[in-house]
Motif scaffolding. Structure first.
Motif, mmCIF file in Angstrom:
data_model
loop_
_atom_site.group_PDB
_atom_site.id
_atom_site.type_symbol
_atom_site.label_atom_id
_atom_site.label_comp_id
_atom_site.label_asym_id
_atom_site.label_seq_id
_atom_site.Cartn_x
_atom_site.Cartn_y
_atom_site.Cartn_z
ATOM 1 N N TYR A 18 0.944 -1.311 0.121
ATOM 2 C CA TYR A 18 0.052 0.414 0.155
ATOM 3 C C TYR A 18 1.125 1.815 0.293
ATOM 4 C CZ TYR A 18 -3.609 -3.632 1.173
ATOM 5 O OH TYR A 18 -4.823 -4.131 1.756
ATOM 6 N N GLU A 19 0.345 2.160 -0.779
ATOM 7 C CA GLU A 19 0.702 3.475 -0.807
ATOM 8 C C GLU A 19 -0.131 4.755 -0.190
ATOM 9 O OE1 GLU A 19 2.903 6.451 -3.967
ATOM 10 O OE2 GLU A 19 3.667 4.903 -4.332
ATOM 11 N N LEU A 20 0.387 5.295 0.777
ATOM 12 C CA LEU A 20 -0.364 6.680 1.230
ATOM 13 C C LEU A 20 0.677 7.924 0.690
ATOM 14 C CD1 LEU A 20 -2.662 7.913 2.625
ATOM 15 C CD2 LEU A 20 -1.149 8.558 4.682
ATOM 16 N N VAL A 21 -0.490 9.103 0.058
ATOM 17 C CA VAL A 21 0.277 10.329 -0.074
ATOM 18 C C VAL A 21 -0.907 10.865 0.667
ATOM 19 C CG1 VAL A 21 0.163 11.369 -2.418
ATOM 20 C CG2 VAL A 21 0.106 9.215 -2.657
ATOM 21 N N TYR A 22 -0.320 11.776 0.982
ATOM 22 C CA TYR A 22 -0.166 12.944 1.959
ATOM 23 C C TYR A 22 0.703 14.105 1.883
ATOM 24 C CZ TYR A 22 -3.482 15.838 4.854
ATOM 25 O OH TYR A 22 -4.559 16.348 5.520
ATOM 26 N N ALA A 45 3.878 2.426 2.329
ATOM 27 C CA ALA A 45 4.673 3.641 1.781
ATOM 28 C C ALA A 45 4.197 4.645 1.850
ATOM 29 C CB ALA A 45 5.165 2.981 0.039
ATOM 30 N N ASP A 46 4.955 5.661 2.862
ATOM 31 C CA ASP A 46 4.242 6.755 2.722
ATOM 32 C C ASP A 46 5.518 8.277 2.235
ATOM 33 O OD1 ASP A 46 3.263 9.210 3.853
ATOM 34 O OD2 ASP A 46 2.594 8.238 6.257
ATOM 35 N N PRO A 47 5.174 7.800 0.782
ATOM 36 C CA PRO A 47 6.116 9.462 0.398
ATOM 37 C C PRO A 47 6.205 10.706 0.849
ATOM 38 C CG PRO A 47 4.406 8.767 -0.836
ATOM 39 C CD PRO A 47 4.324 8.197 0.577
ATOM 40 N N ALA A 48 5.253 11.016 1.787
ATOM 41 C CA ALA A 48 5.387 12.582 2.123
ATOM 42 C C ALA A 48 6.917 12.494 2.839
ATOM 43 C CB ALA A 48 4.423 12.432 2.684
ATOM 44 N N ARG A 49 7.138 11.065 3.744
ATOM 45 C CA ARG A 49 8.448 11.835 4.591
ATOM 46 C C ARG A 49 9.264 11.280 3.812
ATOM 47 N NH1 ARG A 49 5.096 7.215 7.659
ATOM 48 N NH2 ARG A 49 4.334 8.145 9.018
ATOM 49 N N THR A 50 9.242 10.980 2.537
ATOM 50 C CA THR A 50 10.778 10.694 1.256
ATOM 51 C C THR A 50 11.127 12.302 0.460
ATOM 52 O OG1 THR A 50 9.751 8.784 0.277
ATOM 53 C CG2 THR A 50 10.547 8.301 2.503
ATOM 54 N N SER A 51 10.209 12.290 0.254
ATOM 55 C CA SER A 51 9.879 13.579 -1.474
ATOM 56 C C SER A 51 9.296 14.079 -1.229
ATOM 57 C CB SER A 51 9.944 12.172 -2.686
ATOM 58 O OG SER A 51 8.423 11.099 -2.837
ATOM 59 N N PRO A 52 8.479 14.403 -0.602
ATOM 60 C CA PRO A 52 7.998 15.910 0.368
ATOM 61 C C PRO A 52 6.416 16.712 -1.190
ATOM 62 C CG PRO A 52 9.115 16.387 1.071
ATOM 63 C CD PRO A 52 9.886 15.055 0.453
ATOM 64 N N LYS A 54 7.144 15.916 -4.096
ATOM 65 C CA LYS A 54 6.908 15.919 -5.520
ATOM 66 C C LYS A 54 5.390 14.781 -5.195
ATOM 67 C CE LYS A 54 11.559 15.433 -7.649
ATOM 68 N NZ LYS A 54 12.459 14.171 -7.528
ATOM 69 N N ALA A 55 5.423 13.831 -3.742
ATOM 70 C CA ALA A 55 4.302 13.084 -4.279
ATOM 71 C C ALA A 55 2.976 13.700 -4.964
ATOM 72 C CB ALA A 55 4.499 12.313 -2.652
ATOM 73 N N VAL A 56 2.658 14.013 -3.423
ATOM 74 C CA VAL A 56 1.217 15.459 -3.512
ATOM 75 C C VAL A 56 1.226 15.726 -5.200
ATOM 76 C CG1 VAL A 56 -0.232 17.141 -2.672
ATOM 77 C CG2 VAL A 56 1.019 15.369 -1.466
ATOM 78 N N ALA A 57 2.004 16.430 -5.838
ATOM 79 C CA ALA A 57 1.407 16.921 -6.983
ATOM 80 C C ALA A 57 1.733 15.956 -8.147
ATOM 81 C CB ALA A 57 3.261 17.555 -7.426
ATOM 82 N N ALA A 61 -1.675 15.978 -10.836
ATOM 83 C CA ALA A 61 -1.221 15.960 -11.631
ATOM 84 C C ALA A 61 -1.526 15.095 -12.402
ATOM 85 C CB ALA A 61 0.259 16.762 -12.019
ATOM 86 N N ALA A 62 -1.303 13.637 -11.809
ATOM 87 C CA ALA A 62 -1.359 12.870 -13.458
ATOM 88 C C ALA A 62 -2.877 12.714 -14.177
ATOM 89 C CB ALA A 62 -1.818 11.080 -12.701
ATOM 90 N N THR A 63 -2.781 12.664 -14.924
ATOM 91 C CA THR A 63 -3.388 12.416 -16.544
ATOM 92 C C THR A 63 -4.204 10.970 -16.637
ATOM 93 O OG1 THR A 63 -1.746 12.894 -18.513
ATOM 94 C CG2 THR A 63 -3.044 14.750 -17.019
ATOM 95 N N ASP A 64 -3.326 9.975 -16.327
ATOM 96 C CA ASP A 64 -3.675 8.453 -16.969
ATOM 97 C C ASP A 64 -3.066 7.680 -15.696
ATOM 98 O OD1 ASP A 64 -3.694 6.336 -18.513
ATOM 99 O OD2 ASP A 64 -1.889 6.145 -18.607
ATOM 100 N N ALA A 65 -5.741 7.871 -15.897
ATOM 101 C CA ALA A 65 -5.361 6.443 -14.281
ATOM 102 C C ALA A 65 -6.166 5.350 -14.311
ATOM 103 C CB ALA A 65 -6.399 7.868 -13.214
ATOM 104 N N GLY A 66 -5.585 5.436 -15.862
ATOM 105 C CA GLY A 66 -5.990 3.757 -15.979
ATOM 106 C C GLY A 66 -7.621 3.817 -16.229
ATOM 107 N N ALA A 67 -8.018 2.600 -15.450
ATOM 108 C CA ALA A 67 -9.528 2.652 -15.035
ATOM 109 C C ALA A 67 -10.119 3.752 -13.636
ATOM 110 C CB ALA A 67 -9.747 1.074 -14.233
#
Length: 265
Positions: A18-22, A45-52, A54-57, A61-67
């Motif tokens: 699991y990955e949480l983006v906040y 995974a909590d990327p706010a702790r390692t790449s604060p 970039k993670a939220v942005a 901004a993702a344009t290809d979310a698949g389904a």
């Protein structure tokens, strides 16, 4: 703790499922999701702790979310091909997978969700609106007169009203938790709401506790706080400190208000 947090959270040879983006640096709505993972002992995974920066942005901004449909705001949960936003939806999704959903009827599942939404209304959304009553785009300092009025209403009317509701929930159960003898995700939601509101309005919550009218609520809070995994998490560096975000402490919002703990509910 007996071993470093980073070591304890790793899975054997695999990245977390699991990955949480906040937003970085604040508990906020993402904290409800973290508490589920921590209680269940599941790596995430909590990327706010390692790449604060970039993670939220990146996720917004993702344009290809698949389904998956596009998301408007964080928290965002990523699980395999699934991307979810909106805290209540994430909690429902995780509860069934982490063993934190009611082990009973379908009706109980929806009744708990009903309670969850009400608790979030009172101690998350309404608390946030005490310091941002006009617009989230304005700084607190730009809406202080309105904030004082909103905080007064929260202290005198809304906080006692929602605490009384939760006390009824506790009284209506047949076990130590909100649903029988098994802790569910809603117990964790209530814990975070009481914890955050106690930070934002310490005088108010102390007086409401001292009234004795909500003993079941505060005993429930202490019981969750003493859960082994939750206790370890609260003592760890993974637990973000309060500051900006949903639960903020502005002393002036309490200083001129005398709390009435016998409000007609």
């Amino acid at each position: 703790m007996s071993e470093p947090d980073s070591k304890r959270l790793k899975t054997t040879g695999d990245e977390p499922e699991y990955e949480l983006v906040y937003w970085p640096g604040i508990p906020g709505r993402g904290e409800f999701v973290r508490l589920l993972f921590e209680e269940a002992g599941v790596a995430y995974a909590d990327p706010a702790r390692t790449s604060p920066d970039k993670a939220v942005a990146q996720v917004l901004a993702a344009t290809d979310a698949g389904a998956n449909p596009p998301v408007l705001a964080v928290p965002v949960l990523k699980h395999g091909a699934v991307t979810l936003s909106q805290t209540p939806s994430i909690l429902l999704y995780l509860a069934t997978r982490l063993g934190l959903a009611p082990a009973a009827t379908e009706t109980a599942f929806y009744h708990l969700n009903q309670a969850c939404l009400t608790i979030l209304d009172g101690f998350c959304t309404e608390v946030h609106e005490t310091h941002h009553p006009v617009a989230t785009s304005l700084h607190y300092e730009e809406q202080k007169p309105e904030a004082k009025k909103r905080a007064k209403a929260f202290i005198e009317e809304r906080a006692p009203k929602f605490l009384a509701y939760v006390q009824r929930l506790v009284d209506s159960g047949d076990g130590p938790w909100l649903h029988g003898d098994s802790l569910t995700y809603v117990d964790l939601v209530l814990f975070q709401c009481i914890d955050g509101t106690s930070y934002a309005f310490p005088k108010t919550m102390a007086q409401l506790k001292a009234s004795g009218k909500y003993d079941g609520v505060f005993k429930h809070y202490e019981a969750v706080k003493e859960r082994p995994n939750i206790k370890a998490y609260l003592a760890s560096e993974r637990r973000a400190k309060y500051g900006d975000g949903i639960w903020r402490h502005y002393p002036e919002l309490e200083d001129t208000i005398e709390v009435e703990v016998t409000v007609n509910e």
